[in-house]
Structure formats: C-alpha cells, structure tokens
Design a protein around this motif. Structure first.
Motif, PDB file in Angstrom:
ATOM      1  N   THR A 146     -14.233   1.469   5.354  1.00  0.00           N
ATOM      2  CA  THR A 146     -14.103   0.709   4.107  1.00  0.00           C
ATOM      3  C   THR A 146     -15.463   0.480   3.473  1.00  0.00           C
ATOM      4  O   THR A 146     -15.635   0.577   2.251  1.00  0.00           O
ATOM      5  CB  THR A 146     -13.408  -0.633   4.388  1.00  0.00           C
ATOM      6  OG1 THR A 146     -12.122  -0.388   4.946  1.00  0.00           O
ATOM      7  CG2 THR A 146     -13.252  -1.442   3.111  1.00  0.00           C
ATOM      8  N   ARG A 147     -16.455   0.186   4.285  1.00  0.00           N
ATOM      9  CA  ARG A 147     -17.815  -0.026   3.776  1.00  0.00           C
ATOM     10  C   ARG A 147     -18.375   1.259   3.190  1.00  0.00           C
ATOM     11  O   ARG A 147     -19.110   1.238   2.193  1.00  0.00           O
ATOM     12  CB  ARG A 147     -18.718  -0.526   4.916  1.00  0.00           C
ATOM     13  CG  ARG A 147     -20.148  -0.848   4.480  1.00  0.00           C
ATOM     14  CD  ARG A 147     -20.878  -1.640   5.558  1.00  0.00           C
ATOM     15  NE  ARG A 147     -21.097  -0.872   6.763  1.00  0.00           N
ATOM     16  CZ  ARG A 147     -22.167  -0.099   6.985  1.00  0.00           C
ATOM     17  NH1 ARG A 147     -23.087   0.000   6.048  1.00  0.00           N
ATOM     18  NH2 ARG A 147     -22.303   0.549   8.110  1.00  0.00           N
ATOM     19  N   VAL A 148     -18.008   2.378   3.791  1.00  0.00           N
ATOM     20  CA  VAL A 148     -18.494   3.663   3.287  1.00  0.00           C
ATOM     21  C   VAL A 148     -17.848   3.990   1.941  1.00  0.00           C
ATOM     22  O   VAL A 148     -18.408   4.715   1.120  1.00  0.00           O
ATOM     23  CB  VAL A 148     -18.224   4.781   4.313  1.00  0.00           C
ATOM     24  CG1 VAL A 148     -18.613   6.143   3.760  1.00  0.00           C
ATOM     25  CG2 VAL A 148     -18.972   4.498   5.597  1.00  0.00           C
ATOM     26  N   GLY A 149     -16.654   3.449   1.705  1.00  0.00           N
ATOM     27  CA  GLY A 149     -15.975   3.714   0.436  1.00  0.00           C
ATOM     28  C   GLY A 149     -14.770   4.594   0.606  1.00  0.00           C
ATOM     29  O   GLY A 149     -14.505   5.455  -0.223  1.00  0.00           O
ATOM     30  N   ALA A 150     -13.990   4.357   1.696  1.00  0.00           N
ATOM     31  CA  ALA A 150     -12.847   5.208   1.991  1.00  0.00           C
ATOM     32  C   ALA A 150     -11.562   4.712   1.353  1.00  0.00           C
ATOM     33  O   ALA A 150     -10.486   5.086   1.776  1.00  0.00           O
ATOM     34  CB  ALA A 150     -12.658   5.315   3.504  1.00  0.00           C
ATOM     35  N   GLY A 151     -11.624   3.847   0.365  1.00  0.00           N
ATOM     36  CA  GLY A 151     -10.432   3.473  -0.366  1.00  0.00           C
ATOM     37  C   GLY A 151      -9.858   2.137   0.059  1.00  0.00           C
ATOM     38  O   GLY A 151     -10.571   1.138   0.156  1.00  0.00           O
ATOM     39  N   VAL A 152      -8.527   2.121   0.301  1.00  0.00           N
ATOM     40  CA  VAL A 152      -7.806   0.887   0.605  1.00  0.00           C
ATOM     41  C   VAL A 152      -8.455   0.183   1.791  1.00  0.00           C
ATOM     42  O   VAL A 152      -8.719   0.800   2.824  1.00  0.00           O
ATOM     43  CB  VAL A 152      -6.330   1.198   0.936  1.00  0.00           C
ATOM     44  CG1 VAL A 152      -5.612  -0.072   1.396  1.00  0.00           C
ATOM     45  CG2 VAL A 152      -5.638   1.784  -0.292  1.00  0.00           C
ATOM     46  N   GLY A 172      -2.366   9.448   0.723  1.00  0.00           N
ATOM     47  CA  GLY A 172      -3.339  10.523   0.571  1.00  0.00           C
ATOM     48  C   GLY A 172      -4.479  10.160  -0.356  1.00  0.00           C
ATOM     49  O   GLY A 172      -5.178   9.167  -0.171  1.00  0.00           O
ATOM     50  N   GLY A 173      -4.656  10.966  -1.415  1.00  0.00           N
ATOM     51  CA  GLY A 173      -5.755  10.757  -2.352  1.00  0.00           C
ATOM     52  C   GLY A 173      -5.658   9.466  -3.134  1.00  0.00           C
ATOM     53  O   GLY A 173      -6.651   8.995  -3.693  1.00  0.00           O
ATOM     54  N   ARG A 174      -4.461   8.862  -3.192  1.00  0.00           N
ATOM     55  CA  ARG A 174      -4.307   7.611  -3.946  1.00  0.00           C
ATOM     56  C   ARG A 174      -4.966   6.428  -3.242  1.00  0.00           C
ATOM     57  O   ARG A 174      -5.043   5.335  -3.800  1.00  0.00           O
ATOM     58  CB  ARG A 174      -2.822   7.324  -4.166  1.00  0.00           C
ATOM     59  CG  ARG A 174      -2.142   8.265  -5.153  1.00  0.00           C
ATOM     60  CD  ARG A 174      -0.661   8.003  -5.236  1.00  0.00           C
ATOM     61  NE  ARG A 174       0.029   8.404  -4.013  1.00  0.00           N
ATOM     62  CZ  ARG A 174       1.309   8.109  -3.735  1.00  0.00           C
ATOM     63  NH1 ARG A 174       2.011   7.396  -4.604  1.00  0.00           N
ATOM     64  NH2 ARG A 174       1.867   8.537  -2.627  1.00  0.00           N
ATOM     65  N   LEU A 175      -5.425   6.640  -2.002  1.00  0.00           N
ATOM     66  CA  LEU A 175      -6.100   5.561  -1.271  1.00  0.00           C
ATOM     67  C   LEU A 175      -7.371   5.098  -1.991  1.00  0.00           C
ATOM     68  O   LEU A 175      -7.822   3.973  -1.798  1.00  0.00           O
ATOM     69  CB  LEU A 175      -6.455   6.027   0.138  1.00  0.00           C
ATOM     70  CG  LEU A 175      -5.299   6.118   1.140  1.00  0.00           C
ATOM     71  CD1 LEU A 175      -5.766   6.819   2.401  1.00  0.00           C
ATOM     72  CD2 LEU A 175      -4.762   4.739   1.474  1.00  0.00           C
ATOM     73  N   THR A 176      -7.952   5.990  -2.790  1.00  0.00           N
ATOM     74  CA  THR A 176      -9.194   5.636  -3.499  1.00  0.00           C
ATOM     75  C   THR A 176      -8.944   5.231  -4.947  1.00  0.00           C
ATOM     76  O   THR A 176      -9.893   4.946  -5.679  1.00  0.00           O
ATOM     77  CB  THR A 176     -10.166   6.821  -3.466  1.00  0.00           C
ATOM     78  OG1 THR A 176      -9.535   7.976  -4.050  1.00  0.00           O
ATOM     79  CG2 THR A 176     -10.567   7.145  -2.026  1.00  0.00           C
ATOM     80  N   ASP A 219       6.312   3.785  -2.058  1.00  0.00           N
ATOM     81  CA  ASP A 219       5.984   4.647  -0.924  1.00  0.00           C
ATOM     82  C   ASP A 219       5.650   3.831   0.323  1.00  0.00           C
ATOM     83  O   ASP A 219       6.084   4.164   1.430  1.00  0.00           O
ATOM     84  CB  ASP A 219       4.802   5.556  -1.277  1.00  0.00           C
ATOM     85  CG  ASP A 219       5.214   6.712  -2.175  1.00  0.00           C
ATOM     86  OD1 ASP A 219       6.424   6.985  -2.233  1.00  0.00           O
ATOM     87  OD2 ASP A 219       4.338   7.314  -2.804  1.00  0.00           O
ATOM     88  N   VAL A 220       4.863   2.780   0.158  1.00  0.00           N
ATOM     89  CA  VAL A 220       4.501   1.957   1.321  1.00  0.00           C
ATOM     90  C   VAL A 220       5.746   1.302   1.917  1.00  0.00           C
ATOM     91  O   VAL A 220       5.917   1.258   3.132  1.00  0.00           O
ATOM     92  CB  VAL A 220       3.450   0.899   0.935  1.00  0.00           C
ATOM     93  CG1 VAL A 220       3.190  -0.046   2.106  1.00  0.00           C
ATOM     94  CG2 VAL A 220       2.150   1.572   0.517  1.00  0.00           C
ATOM     95  N   LEU A 221       6.635   0.790   1.060  1.00  0.00           N
ATOM     96  CA  LEU A 221       7.863   0.169   1.561  1.00  0.00           C
ATOM     97  C   LEU A 221       8.761   1.196   2.242  1.00  0.00           C
ATOM     98  O   LEU A 221       9.377   0.920   3.279  1.00  0.00           O
ATOM     99  CB  LEU A 221       8.619  -0.510   0.414  1.00  0.00           C
ATOM    100  CG  LEU A 221       7.944  -1.745  -0.196  1.00  0.00           C
ATOM    101  CD1 LEU A 221       8.781  -2.280  -1.357  1.00  0.00           C
ATOM    102  CD2 LEU A 221       7.736  -2.819   0.864  1.00  0.00           C
ATOM    103  N   ASP A 222       8.834   2.388   1.670  1.00  0.00           N
ATOM    104  CA  ASP A 222       9.658   3.446   2.261  1.00  0.00           C
ATOM    105  C   ASP A 222       9.134   3.838   3.636  1.00  0.00           C
ATOM    106  O   ASP A 222       9.905   4.022   4.584  1.00  0.00           O
ATOM    107  CB  ASP A 222       9.686   4.662   1.336  1.00  0.00           C
ATOM    108  CG  ASP A 222      10.582   5.768   1.867  1.00  0.00           C
ATOM    109  OD1 ASP A 222      11.778   5.505   2.089  1.00  0.00           O
ATOM    110  OD2 ASP A 222      10.080   6.886   2.075  1.00  0.00           O
ATOM    111  N   VAL A 223       7.809   3.949   3.767  1.00  0.00           N
ATOM    112  CA  VAL A 223       7.201   4.274   5.047  1.00  0.00           C
ATOM    113  C   VAL A 223       7.480   3.173   6.068  1.00  0.00           C
ATOM    114  O   VAL A 223       7.789   3.442   7.230  1.00  0.00           O
ATOM    115  CB  VAL A 223       5.683   4.484   4.891  1.00  0.00           C
ATOM    116  CG1 VAL A 223       4.983   4.450   6.235  1.00  0.00           C
ATOM    117  CG2 VAL A 223       5.404   5.814   4.195  1.00  0.00           C
ATOM    118  N   TYR A 224       7.408   1.930   5.623  1.00  0.00           N
ATOM    119  CA  TYR A 224       7.634   0.797   6.531  1.00  0.00           C
ATOM    120  C   TYR A 224       9.036   0.855   7.149  1.00  0.00           C
ATOM    121  O   TYR A 224       9.208   0.593   8.347  1.00  0.00           O
ATOM    122  CB  TYR A 224       7.449  -0.514   5.769  1.00  0.00           C
ATOM    123  CG  TYR A 224       7.700  -1.742   6.616  1.00  0.00           C
ATOM    124  CD1 TYR A 224       6.743  -2.209   7.501  1.00  0.00           C
ATOM    125  CD2 TYR A 224       8.908  -2.427   6.539  1.00  0.00           C
ATOM    126  CE1 TYR A 224       6.964  -3.326   8.290  1.00  0.00           C
ATOM    127  CE2 TYR A 224       9.148  -3.547   7.316  1.00  0.00           C
ATOM    128  CZ  TYR A 224       8.177  -3.992   8.190  1.00  0.00           C
ATOM    129  OH  TYR A 224       8.412  -5.087   8.974  1.00  0.00           O
TER     130      TYR A 224
END
Length: 773
Positions: A146-152, A172-176, A219-224
């Motif tokens: 997270t400190r490096v800048g990896a998104g969520v 995927g790419g939406r994490l950023t 998507d997050v709810l579906d994965v859960y």
C-alpha cells in the motif's frame, strides 16, 4: 509455488555476493551497523539451508537487524533470491526481505512491487506455515505494498483473507482506480448495521461521481458470497457498507445479489451457531425488509428456518413481522407466501427443448426434483449420450438442484406447523398447500381437518373433486382447515389412519400418522417445571450437537473453556410463542473437546413481550410439549452410545454399564412407533412367518439361531443366553416401502432381520465367527 524469481529486478553493481556473505568476518568490521547488516544476511542465508523451520521462537533476524541499518536495494534483491531458492517454506525466509523493504524509501521499491506482491500471494496460500505466523506476515506485506502505491489499502481487501484475495483478483487493474478506492474506503466507515441518512446521501453522491465503482461494489459482494470462513471485523464493516451502497439500486438483480449476501453472512462456518458475519447479516436483513417484490420474503423465510444463530433468527422474525404489517399479512403468512414456485406448471414440471427431438423435463419425484430426457412423449431410462453434455441438460440439472433445495426447506417449514394449531380459510389453504407446484407435493400427502363451524372437525386426505379438492367430503368457501396431529386424536383414530396409510402404500413427507406422541406423565406432574424423561443418557456429543442444529436447536459448544462443561440447547415452537430448553453437559472430555455428553432436564418458557417467562409443564400446549419431547427423544435415540456397535469391544469402560442396560432397555416413544410400523409391515413381507414382535424386540428365527433385535438400539442378541451379535451396518438398507423416510434405525432393523432370517446364506467371516455352528 509461484514463479516470482523472474520478477526480481536484476542485480545492481553494488549488490552483495553470496560468497562474501558466507566468508566475511564480522569481528573485523569497525562499523556496528555494517556488522549487524552482515550478521542478518548470514542468518538469512543459513536459514535457507535448514531442513526444518522452528516456529516456537521469533527469528533471530529481529534481534540482529533491529534499528536503522545501511540497507540497499541490492540487499533486498539478494535477500529475495535467497528466499526463493531456500530449501524450506517457512516465514523466516520472508522476514529479512520485509525488514529491508520496510526501511527503504517507497520510490526505491517500485521495481520490486511485482515480486513483493507475488510473495504476498504465496504467503497467503497458507499451506506451508501456521496461520499465527502467516496472517501477521501477510498484513505487513500488504501495508508495504500500500505504501508503494499498489492501490486499494491492504486492510480493506486483505490478501491473507480468502474473500479479500479473491476480490483483488476480480478487480485486477481497478485496484488502482481512485474512484473505486474512494468508494471502498467510504463503505468501510459504516460502524453500525444501519447507516444514517447523511451517510446514505454521501454514498449515493460518490456512486454518481464514479460510475465504474458501481461494478466494483457488485463484484466485491459477488466474490464474498462465493467464499466461506469467518469474516474479520474490518471486512464485516466493508461488506455491510457495500450492501447499503448496492441497495440504492432497486433492480431485481441487485435484490438477488443481496439475498445471496444475507445467506452467506448468516451461515455458520464452524460448529457453533455463530454466524459468519453477524453485523453484515443484520444489515442485509434490514435492507431486504424494505425492498419490494417476493424475493426478499423468500430469503428471510429461508433464513428463519436455516439460520443456526438465535440473534439472527430473532432479527429475521422481527423483519418478517414488519414486512407482514406493511404488506397486510397475517402472522406466519410471510413464510407461506415466500415459497418459490420456480415457474413450474401445475404438475410440478418445467421443460426445455433439446437437440435430436428430445425434451428435457425437470419434475418433482417424491422428496427431490430430477431432470429426465423425453422423446416422442415417453420418458427415457437414462440421459442419451448425444445430449448428456448439452448446455440444456446442465441447466435442467442445476434447476432441479434448486427445486430440491426449496423442497427440503419447505418440508422443514410444513413439519414445523405440527407445533402450531393454525387455521386457514379454505381458498387460502387450497392455493398454498394443494395447488402450489412445490408445497402441493407435500400437502397432498398429509392428513388435514376441515370444519364449517370450527367446532366439529372432519379428518381426511385431500382428494380431487371436479376442478378442485375436498377433504372428508367438505370443500369450498366457508370451510376452515388445520393440520391434523395425533396428539389431539384418540388411539383408535390414530390406529385407523396408520392402517389406511400403510394399506395405500402412501409415503408421507414426514411422520404424521406414525408421529410419536408425548403427553404429560405423572412424574412430570410432580416435578412441575421440568422433565427428567430423557435425563441420564450418554450421547456421542459431536453427532448430537450436529443433530440439534439440523432440528433447529441452538446450543453453545461444549469444550475446555470457561463454562464449556454445561450447555443448553434452545428451540422456539409455535411461531415463537414457546421455547424449550434441553440441558446437557460434557463427560470424559479429558481437557479436550467433549467426545460424550450426558443428558439432563427439559424446561419450557412462554414469550411475554420481549422476555421468556418459565412455564409449568401443565400449561404448555400439548402440540408444543409433544414436538419438543419428540426432538429430544430423537437426539437420544440416534446419538446414544447404545446404538454404537463398537461399544461391545470396549471392555471395562466407565459407560459400559449404561450401554449394557440401554441396548435392551425399555422402548422410547420413537421405538414404540417403530414397533407399530413393523406390526403392520411384517405380514406382507417374505420374512414375516419367521418373525415375531415382543414388547421390546423383533424376534427372528434363523437356521443357526434365534435372534432378538432391540427395537430401540437395533442391537442383536442370540437366544438362549443373550450372546451379543455384532453386525456392522452396510451402506444399503432393506428395500421395503415405508410410510415415511425419516427413521434410519427402522431401515437398519429391517435389513438385519432380512439378513438373519436367511443366516444360512451369510458369507461374512466376521459374522460367521460369532454364530453357533
């Protein structure tokens, strides 16, 4: 193992050399920081060559590398390569790269981000290190990324958590994406199950400003819903916040998604009744209560029957009452109206055209739904090979599974009506219990009572009458209907219905005509507020606890912790108006999880507002008393050690005396019913002439001996000296048509009777060695 070696940046000009690390002399160094740096590198190199890791102490690296040291990116690359090539998989190999990376500036770590992310994913696979080491290590790697800048941020979707890792992969790419991150961070700020209006307005504004985040929420709810296991507090907070954000969309698709979240969050992943995510479950229940359409009611109805958590069930019950008030339902109607009909036709079928002139039909057959192939109007014995892998067949089979699940839930609900003296108007009852494509397959096989004045009741099975149905010759407007229960009938009426059900070969969806009846005994009149009818039995605790959950009883798990020696199983009856408690305690736990428990009192309480007030047994409605005692008798009859064949070989065990007495002792209520069923079945069976029923046993005459099968435990004794005969149950019971299918012990007794009646054909050496020559 992940292939992350190629993700490590190539060695730089100043990178350390493994040979130097192994040969350099720390004592010759004058700089303390350089000396400790070398020692840490040497420890790391040595650790990679150890065959077995030690998890009982902190790595020595923590002590050696404490404080600021002159680490370089070259040191980090070298440490990563050593970790990748190590001979063991343990947390020690990942500590030094982490320590180095944590002390380097974020801008110097950008090239290492892919390798660090791969290590995190490998660490979270978790098969090579204890969770107590894995989770803290993974959390530190996440915070580093997270400190490096990896998104969520790591704490929102932790990769060491199954749901968090799956969500990261899905996004995927939406994490950023800044908008997605903002929405997820906002969702995680919901501290309570129900948000304020201001929180909802702010959330709606965020979704309007960042349209891509709407898909991320779903998507997050579906994965859960596709993962299992306990939900940590941070994830519980995130998921319930996302549920409220998703609820701003009133589409049926979102309702279905929220329904899946409710069932997943309310499910108990462990052996206790604790839900997976209690606050998320509470939040989604609140959301569903306010949503339109039939699906929310269906979900809440299923939760009311399947949730093991008492608080969740209470919240569901309150939600259904609120929903019923708004929609004008009577008490209990919500569960009836929520039954999914699955678009089945009046005959309980649904069809799909298939290649080659075939038709695939899903239909209810008995207690489950099946998918069959038809051709030219005739059913085929099996699915033709030409269409076996066709998508239509797969869809029909999946559909049949869904119908079977609804049928099983509905069977539980309808059986629960046995404790409730509920009355329906004819039109309502006919529509919900005879014409409904799912419930009708159950209701048409049950005994009902009809009255025109609610004083004199006529009892009968539903019979076709013109375009509708009749019961005992009565039908139509002005008639009231209720479910028949043998506790309200005399012995002659019960016996008559048992004869009729047996003669017709009708299999009821659950025991009704042959239902066990438990009335107040003189001993219970003396004890007044509790019953000792089933006290003093020794049960196999794991099996007993599981059976309690299946029957809808909530109980704390017995174990080696404070208060873990005693437990109280609780179940609500008569639509929540009455509550029964079954007390039991651990025996012979030896400091570990209880293997056995002993049974104690059964008590009752009546709901008074929000409180439960203890009630004398004499004031408990007969249906409630009988149904509660029937469940407890089931727990004892099924899980008592008396039913365990292996106890014969345990020698002088402390429970041997109980086992010896119970295997041939007086019959319980369920065993008495078993005897009644056998009395009706035996005359029509081939082995009938070789069998005789006594007060406690089924006596079978073989060619080698005369056998007595106890109608309670199912154990076998041989005359004349009552020698015990151990017969390990097989996987298949006797093929005899029974009027119900929820008594495995009866099937076991019949299978043993068929075996012993033809004992000259027995070839099993274990059994032959016990028989007389």
């Amino acid at each position: 193992m992940f292939k992350w070696l190629d993700l490590i940046p190539p060695p730089g000009p100043g990178e350390v050399d493994t040979a130097w690390v192994a040969s350099a002399d720390p004592s010759a160094m004058t700089d303390d920081g350089e000396r400790r740096r070398l020692l840490a590198l040497r420890w790391h190199l040595a650790t990679a060559e150890i065959e077995k890791a030690s998890y009982d102490r902190d790595p020595e690296i923590y002590r050696i590398a404490a404080g600021p040291l002159p680490w370089t990116t070259g040191d980090l690359g070298w440490a990563l390569r050593v970790a990748h090539g190590g001979r063991i998989y343990d947390g020690m190999l990942y500590h030094l790269p982490l320590l180095i990376a944590e002390r380097l500036p974020a801008e110097r770590l950008a090239a290492f981000e892919p390798a660090l992310a791969a290590i995190l994913e490998e660490t979270c696979s978790g098969y090579f290190m204890p969770r107590s080491l894995r989770d803290p290590l993974a959390e530190r790697y996440e915070r580093l990324l997270t400190r490096v800048g990896a998104g969520v941020p790591a704490h929102l979707l932790p990769a060491y958590d199954a749901a968090g890792l799956a969500a990261r992969r899905r996004l995927g790419g939406r994490l950023t994406d800044p908008g997605t991150i903002a929405v997820l961070e906002f969702a995680s700020t919901l501290a309570k199950p129900v948000p304020t209006k201001a929180w909802l307005r702010q959330g709606e504004a965020l979704l309007r400003d960042t349209p891509p985040a709407v898909a991320a929420v779903r998507d997050v709810l579906d994965v859960y819903t596709g993962t299992t296991g306990w939900t940590r507090e941070a994830q519980d907070r995130l998921v319930r916040g996302l549920c409220w954000l998703a609820a701003t969309d009133l589409s049926e698709e979102t309702t279905v998604l929220l329904a899946r979240v409710a069932e997943s969050a309310g499910r108990s992943p462990g052996r206790t009744a604790e839900p997976r995510a209690s606050r998320t479950a509470a939040a989604v229940i609140e959301i569903l209560v306010e949503r339109p359409g039939p699906e929310p009611a269906r979900v809440l109805a299923r939760l009311a029957l399947t949730a093991r958590s008492k608080p969740v069930r209470a919240r569901v019950r309150t939600g259904l009452e609120r929903m019923g008030t708004v929609r004008g339902w009577e008490p209990g109607e919500a569960l009836e109206l929520a039954v999914d009909h699955h678009d089945l036709d009046a005959d309980g079928r649904r069809s799909w055209p298939a290649p080659g002139g075939h038709t695939v039909i899903a239909e209810i057959a008995g207690e489950k739904a099946v998918a069959r192939a038809w051709r030219a109007g005739q059913p085929l014995r099996s699915m033709p090979a030409a269409i076996r892998d066709d998508e239509v067949v797969k869809a029909a089979k999946e559909f049949a599974k869904q119908v079977t699940a609804t049928l099983a839930t509905e069977r539980v609900r309808v059986e629960a009506l046995s404790s409730l003296d509920r009355v329906w108007e004819w039109e309502t009852w006919e529509r919900r219990y005879l014409r409904h494509p799912v419930t009708g397959t159950l209701g048409r096989r049950l005994i009902w009572q009809v009255s025109t004045d609610r004083r004199r009741w006529v009892t009968g099975l539903p019979e076709p009458a013109g375009d509708g149905w009749s019961v005992g010759g009565l039908s139509g407007p002005g008639c009231a209907v209720r479910l028949w229960h043998p506790v309200a009938a005399d012995a002659a009426e019960v016996s008559g219905w048992r004869d009729r059900i047996t003669a017709a070969g009708l299999r009821q969806p659950f025991k009704q005509a042959f239902r066990e009846v438990y009335r107040l005994t003189p001993a219970e009149e003396q004890t007044r507020v509790y019953s000792n009818r089933f006290a003093g039995h020794i049960l196999r605790y794991g099996q007993a606890h599981a059976l309690m959950r299946v029957r809808g009883w909530s109980a704390g798990f017995l174990g080696p912790w404070g208060g873990g020696c005693h437990s109280e199983a609780v179940k609500e009856f008569a639509a929540g108006g009455w509550q029964a408690s079954f007390f039991h305690e651990a025996v012979e736990s030896g400091g570990h999880e209880a293997e056995f428990c002993s049974t104690d009192q059964v008590r009752f309480a009546r709901r008074e507002g929000r409180r439960w007030e203890p009630s004398p047994l004499a004031e408990v409605p007969p249906r409630v008393l009988s149904e509660a005692m029937r469940d407890v008798d089931l727990f004892v009859g099924v899980t008592s050690i008396a039913a365990d064949e292996s106890w014969f070989d345990r020698g002088e065990h402390p429970f041997r005396a109980y086992w010896s007495n119970a295997v041939s002792g007086p019959l319980s209520g369920s065993a008495e019913v078993r005897r009644d069923v056998l009395a009706r079945l035996l005359p029509g069976l081939a082995i009938g002439p070789k069998c005789e029923l006594t007060d406690r046993f089924l006596r079978v005459r073989g060619t080698r001996a005369v056998y007595r099968i106890h109608l309670g435990s199912g154990n076998v004794l041989m005359e004349p000296n009552d020698a015990y005969l151990c017969i390990v149950p097989g996987s298949r019971g006797a093929r005899v048509s029974l009027p119900f299918d929820d008594d495995e012990r009866l099937s076991l007794i019949l299978s043993k009777a068929f075996l012993l009646a033809a004992d000259q054909r027995i070839t099993d050496p274990t059994i032959l060695s016990q028989l007389p020559r």
